[in-house]
Write a protein that holds these residues in place. Structure first.
Motif, PDB file in Angstrom:
ATOM      1  N   UNK A 121       1.342  -1.277  -0.198  1.00 38.57           N
ATOM      2  CA  UNK A 121       0.165  -0.152  -0.111  1.00 38.57           C
ATOM      3  C   UNK A 121       0.975   1.248   0.373  1.00 38.57           C
ATOM      4  N   UNK A 122      -0.104   2.239  -0.158  1.00 40.04           N
ATOM      5  CA  UNK A 122       0.834   3.946  -0.655  1.00 40.04           C
ATOM      6  C   UNK A 122       1.301   4.089   0.731  1.00 40.04           C
ATOM      7  N   UNK A 123       0.689   3.516   1.863  1.00 40.96           N
ATOM      8  CA  UNK A 123       1.128   4.009   3.261  1.00 40.96           C
ATOM      9  C   UNK A 123       2.719   3.476   3.240  1.00 40.96           C
ATOM     10  N   UNK A 124       3.153   2.420   2.923  1.00 41.11           N
ATOM     11  CA  UNK A 124       4.203   2.166   2.922  1.00 41.11           C
ATOM     12  C   UNK A 124       5.549   2.704   1.674  1.00 41.11           C
ATOM     13  N   UNK A 125       4.617   3.710   0.961  1.00 39.95           N
ATOM     14  CA  UNK A 125       5.465   4.314   0.341  1.00 39.95           C
ATOM     15  C   UNK A 125       6.064   5.119   0.659  1.00 39.95           C
ATOM     16  N   UNK A 126       5.104   5.502   1.509  1.00 45.93           N
ATOM     17  CA  UNK A 126       5.031   6.958   2.483  1.00 45.93           C
ATOM     18  C   UNK A 126       6.519   7.129   3.639  1.00 45.93           C
ATOM     19  N   UNK A 127       6.107   5.799   4.062  1.00 44.34           N
ATOM     20  CA  UNK A 127       7.278   5.011   4.829  1.00 44.34           C
ATOM     21  C   UNK A 127       8.697   5.836   4.195  1.00 44.34           C
ATOM     22  N   UNK A 128       8.565   4.632   3.241  1.00 41.52           N
ATOM     23  CA  UNK A 128      10.149   5.251   2.702  1.00 41.52           C
ATOM     24  C   UNK A 128      10.775   6.575   2.941  1.00 41.52           C
TER      25      UNK A 128
ATOM     26  N   UNK B  41      -4.365   2.312   2.591  1.00 37.16           N
ATOM     27  CA  UNK B  41      -4.068   3.326   3.420  1.00 37.16           C
ATOM     28  C   UNK B  41      -3.409   4.246   3.318  1.00 37.16           C
ATOM     29  N   UNK B  42      -3.267   4.784   2.587  1.00 36.38           N
ATOM     30  CA  UNK B  42      -1.908   5.994   2.025  1.00 36.38           C
ATOM     31  C   UNK B  42      -3.484   7.135   1.811  1.00 36.38           C
ATOM     32  N   UNK B  43      -4.746   5.813   1.325  1.00 35.84           N
ATOM     33  CA  UNK B  43      -5.665   7.261   1.694  1.00 35.84           C
ATOM     34  C   UNK B  43      -6.299   8.181   3.164  1.00 35.84           C
ATOM     35  N   UNK B  44      -5.810   7.165   3.773  1.00 36.34           N
ATOM     36  CA  UNK B  44      -6.465   7.197   5.369  1.00 36.34           C
ATOM     37  C   UNK B  44      -5.861   8.406   5.265  1.00 36.34           C
TER      38      UNK B  44
END
Lengths: 331, 381
Positions: free
Chosen positions: B100-107, B327-330
């Motif tokens: 999910x893009x949320x983990x892209x944000x983490x990176x 997830x990134x939307x959240x």
């Protein structure tokens, strides 16, 4: 006549996986109609793992026979099974705590009707007639204390070291408006793209500039020449694998469209030996006959393809362009 | 005690450091059942929109990271064309996670921590419409013990929900109330897919089971969509937007892959990630990625959220579930609560893997302005 805006494709993959000493033992025991777990501290983990799920520490190979009966710890009813489900009639997915185990096993329960299923009920395995060392050697669980076994005693446990699994997914790809226009033009024998107002490069079959990241709309459509120059190629010696149809060395070439920088990759060069293909060679598209043109290869993934419309490219007979001009074009 | 009392009525704004990182802009495409645009086109649109909000150009971006899934897209390396959303020349610094893009944000957040660049973009995109999730998702499970059984995601969620109900941690009525609340909230959010569906709890409870004990209202829709967030490091964040959403904590934890070996009524990984991200004291709004109603209960209990914390005012994953972006939307929605609605402390959560296997918690804070409590400017959502 317009092209279909949908393409349906099925990806199939035959896996053969090695099991290692822990799962290998579990699946080997199944062939003798026995279920084993592995000891992890005070607990018995079923199905066995190579490591303690709490700490990640490797576990000693201390196997413990459990079950075969157990208690349902959770369930849900599947009224309409699909192809990937193990039973073709209504069934329950269950979490079963096998006697002697401290964790749950996911499996299916053949109970006839939803009303017959409840948490806490006792269940036992129904064994496959001829076990192969897979989780579905237990065809399903059935209500009661006693395993449902084929006639006769099970043989010695087989030494199961690998597991085959066939995966299959079907996709229905709906083409974007840009790709519908692109495919319709291909059907009419026209190669089209859009020119980026910022960099002046032309892009085929995608609807945006890959360099400047700008959306390119239909107002920028233009017809491109179906002639070009080979900018790169490779000769492939085929090795057999599922789906490989080539048997002799074959070439795949990149073609730069005349007057532009757009490269069409993975193209066939027709009617000459692969050894005579060279960078700088001038070529012209050989279109498929009208009746054979097919948009099945056009998908919303990738950068546009001419597969299904252009059979390959044929040497025009004109003198080559200087090869050095094309040396920095990989694709 | 309320969340605000927990945090202390006179919470002081932390002094922002050069090394602090904030979300300054977000963008998403509405979740829809079938999006005809390609993933690249979707990403181009959300990146354009997010950058436009703060007047940035792609040439300002030091790093970008995308989250998508080839299994969902239906082609090997199908994520490669998605890179075109950032442009290819001059060469860019980018990465991709099959998450999910949320983990892209983490990176992207970790990359900004290096301190040599100031601006990063994280994206998530997915088109679930192209395949059948029930047939596809068993392939993400344990390939030896679970995949051959074809354990589909709804059946697994039902096994989890039943244990939650039978352990006394929730009731079918509470699950229906979560569905009804999510649908009410979605009605006001044009980015959500399920809008205008039944919102009466008794009527929802009167509907039959799809997978006992789950009804259709307990399930997410199948959605296509994309999301992007812009992350900025240090003082530059405050130059770009009036009220940056500072990331004060970001952590993710994973549990054993076989869900049958876990206590499905609890989420230890969420609890640890929440604690490591700074805890939930003072959190006013939590956007939890709970595609199934029962999972919201598990997440709320695992995080220890107070009764007055507003959960999923966006409508949540139950009313729009563009996998790989959900997830990134959240997190984007939690950030917008600060960027737009003037909240002071919010939480975004994302999950990955079967039955809440892996969980990410992002805690966000806004600065308190000179005019007093900026939360007063926000609406009640």
């Amino acid at each position: 006549m317009t092209v279909s805006t949908q393409t349906v494709s099925t990806i199939q993959f035959p896996y053969k996986r090695t099991l290692g000493p822990v799962m290998g033992r579990f699946f080997s025991e199944l062939t003798a109609r026995r279920i084993v777990g592995i000891r992890s501290g005070e607990r018995v983990i079923v199905p066995p793992m190579e490591y303690d799920p709490e700490t990640g520490n490797e576990l000693a190979h201390d196997f413990v026979e459990v079950g075969p009966a157990g208690t349902v710890r959770s369930w849900t009813w599947v009224a309409e099974p699909i192809e990937s489900h193990p039973l073709d009639r209504p069934f329950a997915f269950v979490l079963v705590r096998l006697d002697g185990a401290d964790t749950d096993l996911v499996h299916v329960l053949d109970a006839g009707s939803e009303d017959a299923v409840h948490t806490g009920m006792r269940v036992a395995p129904r064994w496959r007639d001829e076990p192969v060392g897979r989780i579905d050697d237990i065809v399903c669980f059935v209500p009661g204390e006693h395993a449902d076994s084929p006639e006769g005693e099970p043989g010695e446990a087989q030494d199961v070291t690998t597991m085959e699994y066939f995966s299959k997914i079907t996709y229905t790809d709906v083409l974007s408006p840009t790709l519908v226009r692109y495919a319709n033009n291909l059907r009419a024998g026209r190669l089209t793209g859009q020119r980026c107002p910022q960099c002046n490069r032309v892009f085929l079959g995608r609807g945006y500039c890959s360099v400047d990241a700008i959306l390119l709309g239909p107002e920028l459509d233009e017809v491109l020449p179906d002639r070009g120059v080979v900018s790169n190629y490779t000769i492939i010696t085929p090795t057999p694998y599922p789906g490989q149809k080539e048997t002799e060395p074959f070439a795949r070439a990149s073609v730069v469209l005349e007057g532009d920088e757009m490269v069409i990759a993975q193209q066939q060069i027709l009617d000459i030996p692969v050894s005579e293909i060279r960078v700088g060679m001038r070529v012209r598209a050989e279109w498929m006959p009208d009746a054979e043109r097919d948009a099945a290869e056009i998908t919303s993934k990738g950068w546009g393809t001419v597969a299904g419309f252009i059979k390959g490219w044929r040497h025009t007979g004109e003198p080559d362009e200087p090869a050095e001009q094309y040396m920095n074009r990989v694709f | 005690m309320t969340a605000r009392q927990n945090a202390g009525e006179t919470r002081e704004t932390a002094v922002r450091q050069d090394s602090d990182i904030a979300i300054v802009a977000t963008a998403q495409l509405p979740a829809v059942r079938r999006q005809e645009l390609t993933e690249t086109e979707m990403l181009l649109m959300v990146v354009d929109e997010a950058l436009d909000k703060v007047g940035l150009k792609r040439s300002d971006i030091g790093f970008s990271c995308q989250g998508s899934c080839d299994y969902i897209s239906g082609g090997t390396f199908s994520f490669v064309p998605n890179l075109d959303a950032m442009g290819a020349w001059p060469p860019i610094h980018e990465s991709h996670v099959e998450m999910d893009g949320a983990w892209a944000m983490y990176e992207a957040w970790v990359r900004l921590k290096h301190g040599d660049i100031d601006i990063a973009v994280a994206m998530g995109s997915g088109k679930s419409s192209t395949g059948d999730p029930a047939a596809m998702y068993p392939l993400e499970l344990d390939p030896y013990y679970l995949a051959p059984l074809g354990l589909d995601p709804v059946s697994l969620a039902a096994l989890q929900a039943r244990q939650l109900i039978e352990s006394g941690k929730t009731t079918e009525r509470e699950l229906a109330e979560i569905a009804a609340r999510s649908r009410r909230d979605a009605a006001g959010n044009p980015n959500q897919q399920v809008r205008g569906a039944e919102q009466d709890v008794d009527k929802l409870l009167a509907e039959g089971y799809l997978r006992n004990p789950l009804r259709k209202s307990d399930l997410p829709p199948i959605s296509d969509g994309a999301c992007a967030v812009v992350l900025v490091r240090g003082p530059r964040a405050a130059e770009l937007t009036e009220r940056p959403a500072w990331i004060t904590g970001l952590d993710h934890r994973s549990e054993v892959h076989n869900p049958a070996l876990r206590d499905l009524t609890d989420s230890a990984s969420t609890r640890i990630a929440g604690q490591r991200a700074g805890g939930v004291a003072g959190v006013e709004v939590a956007e939890l990625m709970a595609p199934f109603t029962a999972q919201e209960v598990i997440l709320r209990q695992s995080l220890g959220l107070a009764e007055d914390v507003v959960i999923n005012p966006s409508g949540g994953a139950l009313t729009g579930n563009p996998l790989m972006a959900t997830g990134l939307v959240r997190i984007a929605a939690a950030a917008d609560q600060i960027l737009i609605n003037g909240r002071s402390r919010t939480l975004g959560h994302a999950t990955s893997g079967p039955a809440l296997q892996q969980n990410l918690v992002c805690v966000l804070e806004g600065d308190t302005g000179a005019e007093g409590d900026p939360a007063a400017k926000g609406d009640n959502r």
